[in-house]
Design a protein around this motif. Structure first.
Motif, PDB file in Angstrom:
ATOM      1  N   ASP A 157      -9.584   4.347   3.294  1.00 45.89           N
ATOM      2  CA  ASP A 157      -8.628   5.812   3.512  1.00 45.89           C
ATOM      3  C   ASP A 157      -9.223   6.190   4.852  1.00 45.89           C
ATOM      4  O   ASP A 157     -11.035   7.047   5.635  1.00 45.89           O
ATOM      5  N   GLY A 158      -8.070   6.898   5.881  1.00 46.94           N
ATOM      6  CA  GLY A 158      -8.367   7.298   6.961  1.00 46.94           C
ATOM      7  C   GLY A 158      -8.377   6.655   7.756  1.00 46.94           C
ATOM      8  O   GLY A 158      -8.426   6.968   8.956  1.00 46.94           O
ATOM      9  N   ALA A 159      -8.369   5.543   8.001  1.00 47.92           N
ATOM     10  CA  ALA A 159      -8.018   4.621   9.091  1.00 47.92           C
ATOM     11  C   ALA A 159      -6.384   4.784   9.525  1.00 47.92           C
ATOM     12  O   ALA A 159      -5.911   5.722   9.247  1.00 47.92           O
ATOM     13  N   ILE A 160      -6.787   4.612  11.076  1.00 46.29           N
ATOM     14  CA  ILE A 160      -5.457   4.448  11.893  1.00 46.29           C
ATOM     15  C   ILE A 160      -4.385   3.529  11.419  1.00 46.29           C
ATOM     16  O   ILE A 160      -4.197   2.261  10.934  1.00 46.29           O
ATOM     17  N   ALA A 161      -2.919   4.048  11.210  1.00 48.15           N
ATOM     18  CA  ALA A 161      -1.755   3.344  10.958  1.00 48.15           C
ATOM     19  C   ALA A 161      -2.019   2.305  11.451  1.00 48.15           C
ATOM     20  O   ALA A 161      -1.768   2.260  12.235  1.00 48.15           O
ATOM     21  N   ARG A 162      -0.740   1.504  11.187  1.00 45.95           N
ATOM     22  CA  ARG A 162      -1.216  -0.119  11.254  1.00 45.95           C
ATOM     23  C   ARG A 162      -0.116  -1.250  10.430  1.00 45.95           C
ATOM     24  O   ARG A 162       0.070  -0.795   9.326  1.00 45.95           O
ATOM     25  N   VAL A 163       0.637  -1.596  10.513  1.00 47.81           N
ATOM     26  CA  VAL A 163       0.671  -3.305  10.607  1.00 47.81           C
ATOM     27  C   VAL A 163       0.301  -3.818  10.359  1.00 47.81           C
ATOM     28  O   VAL A 163      -0.260  -4.320  11.165  1.00 47.81           O
ATOM     29  N   GLU A 164       0.154  -4.409   8.750  1.00 55.33           N
ATOM     30  CA  GLU A 164      -0.612  -5.860   8.018  1.00 55.33           C
ATOM     31  C   GLU A 164       0.643  -6.521   7.688  1.00 55.33           C
ATOM     32  O   GLU A 164       1.230  -6.644   6.542  1.00 55.33           O
ATOM     33  N   ALA A 165       1.303  -8.083   8.667  1.00 55.17           N
ATOM     34  CA  ALA A 165       2.076  -8.409   8.357  1.00 55.17           C
ATOM     35  C   ALA A 165       1.123  -9.756   7.789  1.00 55.17           C
ATOM     36  O   ALA A 165      -0.008 -10.882   8.507  1.00 55.17           O
TER      37      ALA A 165
END
Length: 314
Positions: free
Chosen positions: A249-257
């Motif tokens: 929670d609070g991490a940098i937004a990213r794409v995990e595919a």
């Protein structure tokens, strides 16, 4: 193949004399395609070119704004090449360039710099210091220099003008299909695969992780996706976009595919993830077992959504 020119003061002779579409071209959407077509139709004998900027002027003047780009430089160049553009004048937008007057932009950059033989732009195109130039000035001065101009009206659909702003809003609201209808193709997030915390691998769903960086952040949640790999393969999958509230929670937004039926090392490779359908909102689960079960359901749904997409379709 597209050639990128970054210095308007040293343009080789073979890269001069083009019919040039002007604008930021963020997204290279259907409205932008109309401008590209107008430039080509006016001078089909001339090379097809685009003059744009890097960074986007908004990024230069408002660096603290949230990321907003639909296409970063590499994706924009690829999308323009798909439209038949052979030359991209991608000019560095810095303090010096921002002080150029509208007249200097026309005379120094467009005429003496790149040697444009024709120009095309949208009806609201503004340029020069403090956006002091408009299409009226452009027409007057370009024609005095022997350069033609095509001014292209907004392309509208039933809901109004097609614009990058409207596409961003659709993505942020979780409507990638509607955004794709305005773009003319699915929205793409392109980036280099980075090491994560390997939690996906431990629960049976290894992921390729890409930082959103300067891309606009779509609605947080789970999507049916395809991924274009460096070796040319197109692989179907399911992806989470967001901050992973169950694990970080609070991490940098990213794409995990998570790519279906794929085994291989993608670390350090640049891949392009296309968003096809929004499956559900991002949410926090009470346990990793609950998360694993839901990812399995998401993957099954994504396979069904993507069943009609050809194996080589991005």
């Amino acid at each position: 193949m597209i050639t990128i020119v970054r210095d308007w003061r040293e343009v080789p002779a073979p890269l001069r004399g083009a019919s040039v579409a002007l604008g930021n071209f963020d997204g290279v959407h259907r409205g932008h395609v109309e401008v590209l077509a107008a430039a080509h139709q006016a001078r089909p004998d001339a090379p097809r070119a685009v003059l744009s900027f890097a960074p986007h002027p908004r990024e230069f003047f408002r660096p603290d704004d949230p990321p907003f780009r639909l296409t970063l430089e590499a994706e924009r160049a690829a999308a323009l090449a798909e439209q038949g553009v052979s030359i991209l004048y991608e000019l560095p937008f810095d303090r010096h360039f921002s002080t150029l007057t509208a007249e200097a932009f026309i005379g120094d950059v467009l005429h003496r710099g790149i040697g444009a033989v024709h120009l095309a732009c949208g009806a609201d195109f503004a340029f020069g210091h403090r956006r002091g130039g408009n299409v009226t000035l452009l027409r007057e001065q370009a024609e005095a220099l022997g350069i033609g101009l095509s001014v292209v009206p907004h392309l509208d659909d039933a809901e109004g003008p097609i614009s990058s702003t409207r596409i961003r809003r659709l993505l942020q609201d979780g409507y990638p299909e509607r955004a794709a209808s305005l773009l003319g193709r699915p929205h793409v997030i392109r980036g280099v695969v980075a090491h994560g915390d390997a939690r996906g691998r431990t629960i049976g769903f290894p992921t390729a992780n890409i930082a959103l960086g300067r891309h606009v952040e779509p609605a947080r949640g789970v999507y049916a996706v395809t991924a274009a790999l460096e070796d040319g393969r197109i692989v179907k999958g399911v992806a989470n976009i967001g901050r992973r509230p169950t694990v970080a929670d609070g991490a940098i937004a990213r794409v995990e595919a998570h790519l279906f039926d794929f085994a291989g090392d993608l670390y350090g490779q640049e891949i392009a993830v296309s968003l096809h359908h929004f499956l559900r909102d991002e949410r926090k689960f009470e346990s990793f077992d609950a998360l694993r079960r839901q990812i399995g359901l998401d993957a099954d749904e994504a396979r069904q959504v993507l069943a009609g997409i050809a194996p080589d379709q991005p």
